[in-house]
Design an enzyme around this catalytic site. Sequence first.
Site, mmCIF file in Angstrom:
data_model
loop_
_atom_site.group_PDB
_atom_site.id
_atom_site.type_symbol
_atom_site.label_atom_id
_atom_site.label_comp_id
_atom_site.label_asym_id
_atom_site.label_seq_id
_atom_site.Cartn_x
_atom_site.Cartn_y
_atom_site.Cartn_z
ATOM 1 N N ASP A 149 0.717 -1.153 -0.037
ATOM 2 C CA ASP A 149 -0.042 0.031 0.010
ATOM 3 C C ASP A 149 0.951 1.249 -0.040
ATOM 4 O O ASP A 149 2.176 1.135 0.298
ATOM 5 C CB ASP A 149 -0.951 -0.254 1.170
ATOM 6 N N ILE A 158 -0.310 8.542 2.506
ATOM 7 C CA ILE A 158 0.194 10.101 2.900
ATOM 8 C C ILE A 158 -0.192 10.295 4.492
ATOM 9 O O ILE A 158 -1.303 10.247 4.593
ATOM 10 C CB ILE A 158 -0.046 10.904 1.884
ATOM 11 N N HIS A 159 0.765 10.674 5.019
ATOM 12 C CA HIS A 159 0.615 10.951 6.471
ATOM 13 C C HIS A 159 1.393 11.979 6.957
ATOM 14 O O HIS A 159 2.231 12.394 6.427
ATOM 15 C CB HIS A 159 0.986 9.583 7.488
ATOM 16 N N ARG A 160 0.953 12.860 8.126
ATOM 17 C CA ARG A 160 1.837 13.933 8.662
ATOM 18 C C ARG A 160 2.989 13.130 9.311
ATOM 19 O O ARG A 160 2.798 12.310 10.194
ATOM 20 C CB ARG A 160 0.924 14.676 9.570
ATOM 21 N N GLY A 207 -7.926 3.800 9.625
ATOM 22 C CA GLY A 207 -8.271 4.607 8.334
ATOM 23 C C GLY A 207 -7.232 4.206 7.095
ATOM 24 O O GLY A 207 -7.246 4.556 6.095
ATOM 25 N N GLU A 220 -2.545 1.749 -4.629
ATOM 26 C CA GLU A 220 -3.032 2.987 -5.286
ATOM 27 C C GLU A 220 -2.136 3.245 -6.373
ATOM 28 O O GLU A 220 -2.336 4.379 -7.179
ATOM 29 C CB GLU A 220 -3.261 4.040 -4.366
ATOM 30 N N GLU A 225 -3.996 21.715 10.246
ATOM 31 C CA GLU A 225 -4.745 20.733 9.508
ATOM 32 C C GLU A 225 -5.779 21.344 8.587
ATOM 33 O O GLU A 225 -6.101 22.547 8.740
ATOM 34 C CB GLU A 225 -5.201 19.816 10.377
#
Length: 491
Positions: free
Chosen positions: A165, A168-170, A187, A233, A289
């Site tokens: 997989d 995107i994350h902070r 999530g 993706e 955010e």
Amino acid sequence: MSLEKWDLRKVLAELQQHDGQYHETDVEVDPDAQLAGVYRYIGAGGTVVRPTQEGPAMMFNNVKGFNDTRVLIGLMASRKRVGLMFHHDYQTLGQFLNEAVTKPVWPTMVEEKDAPAHEIIHRATDEDFDIRKLVAAPTNTSRDAGPYITVGVVAGSSMDKSKSDVTIHRMVLEDKDKIGIYIMPGGRHIGAFAEEYEKANQPMPITISIGLDPAITIGATFEPPTTPFGYNELGVAGAIRQQPVELVKGVTVDENAIARAEYTLEGYIMPNERIQEDINTHTGKAMPEFPGYDGDANPALQVIKVTAVTHRKENPIMQSVIGPSEEHVSMAGIPTEASILSLVERAIPGKVLNVYNPPAGGGKLMTIMQIHKENAADEGIQRQAALLAFSAFKELKTVILVDDDVDIFDMNDVIWTMNTRFQADQDLMVLPGMRNHPLDPSERPEYDPKSIRFRGMSSKLVIDGTVPFDMKDQFERAQFQEVPDWEKYLK
């Protein structure tokens, strides 16, 4: 398929052919708050504090403390620019991405010599290794918990390598070889893989790719149910470009990286190890955010132990985004539009013509749905469509329903329907006590104790601005003469 390989540099070369879409500067800028502060005025848009505007993508060539490194911001901070970069009408990008999901072009492996991302390699075993000096990660504001990687694509796999997989994350730079990563519970597939490794008390190998073709960045933000567990993706990006994304094996970890990235970081998500997000600043805040507010610092982020940083040899590009900017709307909103269109078309085909997730909702909290009613039997189908959207996307908070003569990309037109095709006592649907996005600051028990028991719950809203089918003839808009050659009067 195209012979010229897609990457960020090819996209930027194309973008420079369009007036007003790209600007670069040699004026020195400090990556600590100043860079984002400058771009706030030039082109951030979204839910960023005013004044802001839609403007060009911006390349900063002279970044304080980072010789020969450039920082790019705002690449996707305009839906029209995304349309240009994808060679597609910006108004139907949702349909375009929906098609890409159904016809993926899967990534392919290349040799090390064909991977520009690995032209320069810094290993954590090097005496002077320090990610804070190698990676020009900006802070958005002076209150940020630290320098953030805001648009790094994390690649990981299940323990048996049967599933992979990208997400995107902070991610905040915490120490010379340590990054804190926020993975929203339940999530992301990466989170499921990390749980599997943690239960086995094993470190999980990952790569982080930065400076990418926006087809990869936007494609990576698809979520279930549109892209089920195990769906990588990168196939979406391949379909957008009709060219497979090229991958290369990591130099220090057993995981693949995106071969044509500007930067890659390699390392491991460490099992049963957590870190306070603002451990270096103690501000209590993370970073701004997408709803437009500073996120609270997380007391227990998962930890990435970095083993290598690689990058291109010639002026590598560090890419960043402002959290509440229009870029988040493009990255999160357009794939969500595609997913909603896919869902409603299967359930009620032909009734939802288009979907738009506007900047006012940060790409996630609000959807505008354009409804087509053909006969009396279609009355009520619009509210069914809204419920379908809520059922699939828990982060969605508000749905506005409009008729097919309304321009969903023009908020004046949308709000006009609420003033002339809407009665609050009968056209509002309120759905209390549902799950939503925890970054919405109104979703806390003290705000609404009757409906919100725990943080992250919300009352959801449907605004039905569609005309009852049997009254359509009473709501016909004023008709003006069609003048196909109207532009000649401006010459």
